[in-house]
Write a protein that holds these residues in place. Sequence first.
Motif, PDB file in Angstrom:
ATOM      1  N   GLY A  92       0.699  -1.411  -0.030  1.00  0.00           N
ATOM      2  CA  GLY A  92      -0.069  -0.544   0.210  1.00  0.00           C
ATOM      3  C   GLY A  92       0.799   1.469  -0.144  1.00  0.00           C
ATOM      4  N   GLY A  93       2.443   0.595  -0.027  1.00  0.00           N
ATOM      5  CA  GLY A  93       3.162   2.350  -0.370  1.00  0.00           C
ATOM      6  C   GLY A  93       3.843   2.966   1.125  1.00  0.00           C
ATOM      7  N   ILE A  94       2.636   2.406   1.916  1.00  0.00           N
ATOM      8  CA  ILE A  94       3.526   2.864   4.089  1.00  0.00           C
ATOM      9  C   ILE A  94       4.061   1.402   4.273  1.00  0.00           C
ATOM     10  CG2 ILE A  94       2.344   3.029   6.059  1.00  0.00           C
ATOM     11  CD1 ILE A  94      -0.474   3.905   4.225  1.00  0.00           C
ATOM     12  N   ALA A  95       4.216   0.750   4.125  1.00  0.00           N
ATOM     13  CA  ALA A  95       4.598   0.023   4.722  1.00  0.00           C
ATOM     14  C   ALA A  95       6.181  -0.304   4.674  1.00  0.00           C
ATOM     15  CB  ALA A  95       4.288  -1.923   5.141  1.00  0.00           C
ATOM     16  N   PRO A  96       7.350  -0.729   4.808  1.00  0.00           N
ATOM     17  CA  PRO A  96       8.569  -0.665   4.402  1.00  0.00           C
ATOM     18  C   PRO A  96       8.909  -1.181   3.112  1.00  0.00           C
ATOM     19  CG  PRO A  96       8.461  -1.675   6.514  1.00  0.00           C
ATOM     20  CD  PRO A  96       7.624  -0.865   6.375  1.00  0.00           C
ATOM     21  N   LYS A  97       9.844  -1.281   3.014  1.00  0.00           N
ATOM     22  CA  LYS A  97      10.050  -1.978   1.085  1.00  0.00           C
ATOM     23  C   LYS A  97      11.220  -3.315   2.142  1.00  0.00           C
ATOM     24  CE  LYS A  97      11.117  -2.451  -3.628  1.00  0.00           C
ATOM     25  NZ  LYS A  97      11.615  -1.330  -4.880  1.00  0.00           N
ATOM     26  N   LEU A  98      10.028  -4.461   1.838  1.00  0.00           N
ATOM     27  CA  LEU A  98      11.563  -5.597   2.756  1.00  0.00           C
ATOM     28  C   LEU A  98      12.815  -6.195   1.405  1.00  0.00           C
ATOM     29  CD1 LEU A  98       8.936  -6.617   4.797  1.00  0.00           C
ATOM     30  CD2 LEU A  98      10.270  -5.682   5.929  1.00  0.00           C
ATOM     31  N   THR A  99      12.759  -6.809   2.115  1.00  0.00           N
ATOM     32  CA  THR A  99      13.906  -7.300   0.901  1.00  0.00           C
ATOM     33  C   THR A  99      14.300  -8.853   1.260  1.00  0.00           C
ATOM     34  OG1 THR A  99      15.801  -7.460   2.459  1.00  0.00           O
ATOM     35  CG2 THR A  99      15.847  -5.717   1.097  1.00  0.00           C
ATOM     36  N   ALA A 100      14.895  -9.621   0.549  1.00  0.00           N
ATOM     37  CA  ALA A 100      14.949 -11.323   1.155  1.00  0.00           C
ATOM     38  C   ALA A 100      15.216 -11.733   2.174  1.00  0.00           C
ATOM     39  CB  ALA A 100      15.389 -12.063  -0.591  1.00  0.00           C
ATOM     40  N   ASP A 101      16.067 -11.094   3.037  1.00  0.00           N
ATOM     41  CA  ASP A 101      16.385 -11.585   4.543  1.00  0.00           C
ATOM     42  C   ASP A 101      15.281 -11.881   5.042  1.00  0.00           C
ATOM     43  OD1 ASP A 101      18.927 -10.604   3.570  1.00  0.00           O
ATOM     44  OD2 ASP A 101      18.905  -8.294   4.533  1.00  0.00           O
ATOM     45  N   VAL A 102      13.833 -10.915   4.879  1.00  0.00           N
ATOM     46  CA  VAL A 102      13.011 -11.582   5.549  1.00  0.00           C
ATOM     47  C   VAL A 102      12.697 -13.207   5.488  1.00  0.00           C
ATOM     48  CG1 VAL A 102      12.658  -9.407   6.155  1.00  0.00           C
ATOM     49  CG2 VAL A 102      11.113 -10.522   4.631  1.00  0.00           C
ATOM     50  N   VAL A 103      12.900 -14.029   3.952  1.00  0.00           N
ATOM     51  CA  VAL A 103      12.362 -15.400   4.042  1.00  0.00           C
ATOM     52  C   VAL A 103      13.751 -15.211   3.676  1.00  0.00           C
ATOM     53  CG1 VAL A 103      11.312 -16.296   1.866  1.00  0.00           C
ATOM     54  CG2 VAL A 103      10.675 -13.946   2.663  1.00  0.00           C
ATOM     55  N   LEU A 104      15.274 -15.986   3.692  1.00  0.00           N
ATOM     56  CA  LEU A 104      15.922 -16.300   3.375  1.00  0.00           C
ATOM     57  C   LEU A 104      17.238 -15.863   3.848  1.00  0.00           C
ATOM     58  CD1 LEU A 104      16.592 -18.243   0.279  1.00  0.00           C
ATOM     59  CD2 LEU A 104      15.444 -15.934   0.887  1.00  0.00           C
ATOM     60  N   GLU A 105      18.339 -16.161   3.942  1.00  0.00           N
ATOM     61  CA  GLU A 105      19.430 -15.803   3.985  1.00  0.00           C
ATOM     62  C   GLU A 105      20.677 -16.055   2.850  1.00  0.00           C
ATOM     63  OE1 GLU A 105      22.151 -17.606   7.358  1.00  0.00           O
ATOM     64  OE2 GLU A 105      20.918 -16.803   8.737  1.00  0.00           O
ATOM     65  N   ALA A 106      21.144 -14.246   2.632  1.00  0.00           N
ATOM     66  CA  ALA A 106      22.409 -14.175   1.429  1.00  0.00           C
ATOM     67  C   ALA A 106      22.893 -15.076   1.619  1.00  0.00           C
ATOM     68  CB  ALA A 106      22.246 -13.197   1.774  1.00  0.00           C
ATOM     69  N   PRO A 107      23.259 -15.632   0.179  1.00  0.00           N
ATOM     70  CA  PRO A 107      24.403 -16.364  -0.455  1.00  0.00           C
ATOM     71  C   PRO A 107      25.731 -16.058   1.035  1.00  0.00           C
ATOM     72  CG  PRO A 107      23.423 -16.008  -2.677  1.00  0.00           C
ATOM     73  CD  PRO A 107      22.659 -14.777  -1.164  1.00  0.00           C
ATOM     74  N   SER A 108      26.317 -17.877   1.540  1.00  0.00           N
ATOM     75  CA  SER A 108      27.381 -17.349   2.171  1.00  0.00           C
ATOM     76  C   SER A 108      29.080 -17.282   1.217  1.00  0.00           C
ATOM     77  CB  SER A 108      27.543 -17.762   3.647  1.00  0.00           C
ATOM     78  OG  SER A 108      27.108 -19.701   2.548  1.00  0.00           O
ATOM     79  N   GLY A 109      28.621 -18.071   0.069  1.00  0.00           N
ATOM     80  CA  GLY A 109      29.297 -18.344  -1.006  1.00  0.00           C
ATOM     81  C   GLY A 109      30.140 -19.799  -0.244  1.00  0.00           C
ATOM     82  N   LEU A 110      29.415 -20.616   0.139  1.00  0.00           N
ATOM     83  CA  LEU A 110      30.092 -21.801   0.621  1.00  0.00           C
ATOM     84  C   LEU A 110      28.945 -22.546  -0.246  1.00  0.00           C
ATOM     85  CD1 LEU A 110      30.292 -21.678   4.298  1.00  0.00           C
ATOM     86  CD2 LEU A 110      31.614 -21.683   3.208  1.00  0.00           C
ATOM     87  N   GLU A 111      27.804 -22.376  -0.894  1.00  0.00           N
ATOM     88  CA  GLU A 111      27.209 -23.503  -1.938  1.00  0.00           C
ATOM     89  C   GLU A 111      27.669 -23.716  -2.673  1.00  0.00           C
ATOM     90  OE1 GLU A 111      25.528 -21.072   1.755  1.00  0.00           O
ATOM     91  OE2 GLU A 111      26.240 -20.359  -0.190  1.00  0.00           O
ATOM     92  N   LYS A 112      28.749 -22.885  -3.649  1.00  0.00           N
ATOM     93  CA  LYS A 112      28.632 -23.197  -4.828  1.00  0.00           C
ATOM     94  C   LYS A 112      29.356 -24.665  -5.275  1.00  0.00           C
ATOM     95  CE  LYS A 112      28.949 -17.373  -4.649  1.00  0.00           C
ATOM     96  NZ  LYS A 112      30.595 -16.865  -5.060  1.00  0.00           N
ATOM     97  N   TYR A 113      28.707 -25.422  -5.138  1.00  0.00           N
ATOM     98  CA  TYR A 113      29.449 -27.163  -5.715  1.00  0.00           C
ATOM     99  C   TYR A 113      27.980 -26.742  -7.431  1.00  0.00           C
ATOM    100  CZ  TYR A 113      25.315 -27.739  -1.936  1.00  0.00           C
ATOM    101  OH  TYR A 113      24.594 -27.647  -1.532  1.00  0.00           O
TER     102      TYR A 113
END
Length: 361
Positions: free
Chosen positions: A150-171
């Motif tokens: 609605g334009g009032i709530a803060p604009k959230l990033t994907a951090d609220v759902v899952l953590e950012a890539p750590s660099g350890l998952e690249k297999y």
Amino acid sequence: MSIAVLIVDDSAVVREILSQMLSTAPDIEVLGASPDPIFAMNRMKMRWPDVIVLDIEMPRMDGLTFLRKIMEERPTPVIICSSLTEQGARITLDAMSAGAVAVITKPTINLKSFLQNASKDLVQEVRNAAGARMGALKRMARPAGHEAGGGIAPKLTADVVLEAPSGLEKYRTTEKIIAIGTSTGGTQALEYLLPRLPATCPGVAVVQHMPERFTASFASRLNGLCRVEVREARSGDRLTPGMALIAPGGRHLLVKRSGAQYVAEVKDGPLVSRHRPSVDVLFRSVAVCAGGNALGVIMTGMGDDGARGMREMHDAGARTIAQDEESCVVFGMPAEAINHGGVDEVMSLERIAHTLAGIRG
């Protein structure tokens, strides 16, 4: 210049409320509100609108027939105002395929309060529609054979759902996946793209900004057009070659690793980049679990959902593609992804289809 809007709806209550809502925006001019397409066509002879807000089920001429006449005579951005029913969803998808650029859902009860609460969303949809490239829609001929905040709530990033890539998952594994994100104009783009994929293509996960209850019908429609199997995603579904999973409206779609396989996870959560499902959430999950085994595609749409997630996919080793401006209905999402530095290649929709068709799972 103001955006000239014509409302076409057989409900006097809806016409009155929509007119009041849009008239409050300083950059929008309501040309009028017609009870059916016949009245609307007479009014349009005097002045053609920039945007039309159109009901589907009306007397004398239904909205879908009217929409097709408009697209033949003078392609114009049309927002469908549709009921939240299974039948309404099917007809609305026909309208999107015929050239409508957006859909606003309306319930069968408590209609007045719902529309009043959705006023900011409607105004923004009209602004978005006014900038649509109708020529791009016309070129997306089908082959033969939002949730916004609605334009009032803060604009959230994907951090609220899952953590950012750590660099350890690249297999790497031998199994590849494709992640696609799109919004305004995306239903038509997906109807162009997915039927051109062979049954041997990698598993595909798709986020298309679309209201709840519409995605199941959309997936079913695509499944009837495609060589790949298309269905609305469920938690635990495997992304296997020849399978395309569409994020359910109102829920996020993530991809997880299960041994050497990739599986879908459908979950609730807050709006991310003011959307649920969010492209950023899908792309981040793919960056985390697949890295260089993945290919990401961001296509036509308004806003910046997917831009950060595509950069994370790029940094994790995935190949990333953005749709070019000429073939987009709205270049917003691809442009933002390019600006964030996460795009390897910019392609027309036709070339994206050719590229994906050449990848084997």
